[in-house]
Design a protein around this motif. Structure first.
Motif, PDB file in Angstrom:
ATOM      1  N   ARG A   1       0.833  -1.195   0.000  1.00  0.00           N
ATOM      2  CA  ARG A   1       0.000   0.000   0.000  1.00  0.00           C
ATOM      3  C   ARG A   1       0.878   1.260   0.000  1.00  0.00           C
ATOM      4  NH1 ARG A   1      -4.925   1.135   4.297  1.00  0.00           N
ATOM      5  NH2 ARG A   1      -5.133   3.368   3.892  1.00  0.00           N
ATOM      6  N   ILE A   2       1.958   1.222   0.770  1.00  0.00           N
ATOM      7  CA  ILE A   2       2.894   2.339   0.803  1.00  0.00           C
ATOM      8  C   ILE A   2       3.678   2.413  -0.510  1.00  0.00           C
ATOM      9  CG2 ILE A   2       4.912   3.265   2.017  1.00  0.00           C
ATOM     10  CD1 ILE A   2       3.804   1.695   4.511  1.00  0.00           C
ATOM     11  N   TRP A   3       4.126   1.252  -0.991  1.00  0.00           N
ATOM     12  CA  TRP A   3       4.900   1.187  -2.228  1.00  0.00           C
ATOM     13  C   TRP A   3       4.084   1.671  -3.426  1.00  0.00           C
ATOM     14  CZ3 TRP A   3       9.056   1.532  -4.740  1.00  0.00           C
ATOM     15  CH2 TRP A   3       9.228   0.957  -5.997  1.00  0.00           C
ATOM     16  N   ALA A   4       2.785   1.388  -3.448  1.00  0.00           N
ATOM     17  CA  ALA A   4       1.943   1.802  -4.574  1.00  0.00           C
ATOM     18  C   ALA A   4       1.950   3.314  -4.746  1.00  0.00           C
ATOM     19  CB  ALA A   4       0.511   1.300  -4.372  1.00  0.00           C
ATOM     20  N   ALA A   5       1.936   4.037  -3.638  1.00  0.00           N
ATOM     21  CA  ALA A   5       1.941   5.494  -3.725  1.00  0.00           C
ATOM     22  C   ALA A   5       3.268   6.005  -4.279  1.00  0.00           C
ATOM     23  CB  ALA A   5       1.678   6.090  -2.349  1.00  0.00           C
ATOM     24  N   ILE A   6       4.371   5.397  -3.860  1.00  0.00           N
ATOM     25  CA  ILE A   6       5.688   5.788  -4.372  1.00  0.00           C
ATOM     26  C   ILE A   6       5.787   5.486  -5.859  1.00  0.00           C
ATOM     27  CG2 ILE A   6       8.161   5.263  -4.229  1.00  0.00           C
ATOM     28  CD1 ILE A   6       7.638   4.610  -1.227  1.00  0.00           C
ATOM     29  N   LYS A   7       5.392   4.282  -6.223  1.00  0.00           N
ATOM     30  CA  LYS A   7       5.458   3.840  -7.620  1.00  0.00           C
ATOM     31  C   LYS A   7       4.603   4.725  -8.522  1.00  0.00           C
ATOM     32  CE  LYS A   7       3.139   0.160  -8.173  1.00  0.00           C
ATOM     33  NZ  LYS A   7       2.705  -1.247  -8.010  1.00  0.00           N
ATOM     34  N   ARG A   8       3.394   5.042  -8.071  1.00  0.00           N
ATOM     35  CA  ARG A   8       2.470   5.844  -8.873  1.00  0.00           C
ATOM     36  C   ARG A   8       3.021   7.256  -9.087  1.00  0.00           C
ATOM     37  NH1 ARG A   8      -1.730   5.306  -5.694  1.00  0.00           N
ATOM     38  NH2 ARG A   8      -2.093   3.216  -6.525  1.00  0.00           N
ATOM     39  N   GLU A   9       3.625   7.837  -8.060  1.00  0.00           N
ATOM     40  CA  GLU A   9       4.172   9.189  -8.199  1.00  0.00           C
ATOM     41  C   GLU A   9       5.412   9.186  -9.100  1.00  0.00           C
ATOM     42  OE1 GLU A   9       3.673  13.200  -7.723  1.00  0.00           O
ATOM     43  OE2 GLU A   9       2.377  11.536  -7.116  1.00  0.00           O
ATOM     44  N   ALA A  10       6.218   8.127  -9.036  1.00  0.00           N
ATOM     45  CA  ALA A  10       7.369   8.012  -9.940  1.00  0.00           C
ATOM     46  C   ALA A  10       6.896   7.951 -11.392  1.00  0.00           C
ATOM     47  CB  ALA A  10       8.180   6.766  -9.590  1.00  0.00           C
ATOM     48  N   LEU A  11       5.843   7.156 -11.651  1.00  0.00           N
ATOM     49  CA  LEU A  11       5.278   7.076 -12.997  1.00  0.00           C
ATOM     50  C   LEU A  11       4.730   8.432 -13.439  1.00  0.00           C
ATOM     51  CD1 LEU A  11       3.439   3.666 -12.565  1.00  0.00           C
ATOM     52  CD2 LEU A  11       5.246   4.093 -14.244  1.00  0.00           C
TER      53      LEU A  11
END
Length: 291
Positions: free
Chosen positions: A194-204
């Protein structure tokens, strides 16, 4: 009849359904204590590749596990045969809800009555696909990351999981070199993801908006976080088709999420550039996969 925890697990196999990137890594971890791991995939060639992967790495990984010793992996052509007498069955099929519903309905009929049925789903809680399952008390989310490098595991109830199943897995999984953490309430993405998804989405989003490039984002991540790989390299390892499936699921639950990250992923997926498994994704320096 109430569910009874599995016994004699030292002499019984673990079965993995789905032999993709994560399926074969899960099989590897359960082959580190000298036992048999069975692998079923409808694509026989993929299942055999998974067996070869386990055979190649099990010696070195078992050496890192306390009391570990190399076991064996065996490919099966029939799912019912693959799960016969298994104490644990781990589903690692693509992130499609209808597919998971079919698989779990079948597993509930095919597996031993004391077998634990676990899903490696990275985004769906098991409560979403147990409609055809009679014994929901033995079903649990057991989400792996990228073992043997990343060995944390999320455990989460389907809402009716027997608490003894969670306690049993917390005790047994570390014996295979993986370490469970329980999500104490249902959470899409569990804990770390859940935490990683936010990081990944912002990087994209940073790349989709033209602010930066995958390579520069990753390099900054490496410098600032002291890690070997950045978000884009890690997405390539997982498979961009899998990442897109997960993002689509999050967007279904939350329509307010920005479209840019999914549009960027879709452009790579539509071009067949899925990451490591196709030889090219955000990076193009991977070995060309065997035909």
């Amino acid at each position: 009849m109430a569910f009874v925890l599995p016994t004699r697990i030292e002499s019984r196999p673990v079965t993995v359904i789905g032999a993709g990137t994560l399926g074969r890594r899960i099989a590897l971890m359960f082959a580190t204590r000298g036992g048999e791991v069975r692998i079923f995939d409808p694509n026989r060639a993929v299942a055999e590749q998974a067996v070869a992967y386990v055979a190649e790495h099990v010696g070195e990984v078992a050496a890192t596990v306390e009391a570990g010793r190399p076991g064996t992996a065996v490919a099966h052509d029939d799912q019912a045969d693959a799960v016969a007498d298994a104490w644990l069955v781990v589903e690692a099929v693509p992130e499609h809800l209808d597919l998971k519903k079919r698989v779990f309905a079948d597993l509930d009929r095919q597996a031993a009555s004391d077998a634990i049925l676990a899903s490696n789903s990275s985004s769906y809680p098991t409560s979403r696909f147990v409609d055809g399952v009679t014994h929901t008390e033995r079903v649990v989310n057991m989400h792996f990351y990228m073992p043997p490098e990343q060995n944390a595991v999320d455990l989460m109830s389907d809402g009716r999981t027997d608490p003894d199943v969670l306690s049993f897995l917390k005790e047994e999984l570390p014996k295979y070199g993986v370490f469970p953490f329980e999500a104490h309430k249902e959470s899409t993405g569990f804990i770390f993801n859940r935490i990683w998804a936010a990081i990944k989405r912002e990087a994209l989003a940073v790349v989709a908006e033209g602010v930066s490039t995958p390579q520069d984002v990753d390099r900054m991540w490496q410098i600032n976080m002291g890690l070997k790989a950045g978000p884009f390299r890690m997405m390539d390892q997982v498979g961009l088709d899998v990442v897109l499936d997960i993002e689509n699921h999050y967007a279904t639950e939350n329509p307010h999420l920005p479209e840019g990250p999914r549009t960027l992923l879709r452009s790579y997926v539509d071009a067949g550039h899925l990451g490591v498994k196709t030889g090219r994704g955000f990076y193009d320096d991977y070995p060309t996969p065997a035909a």
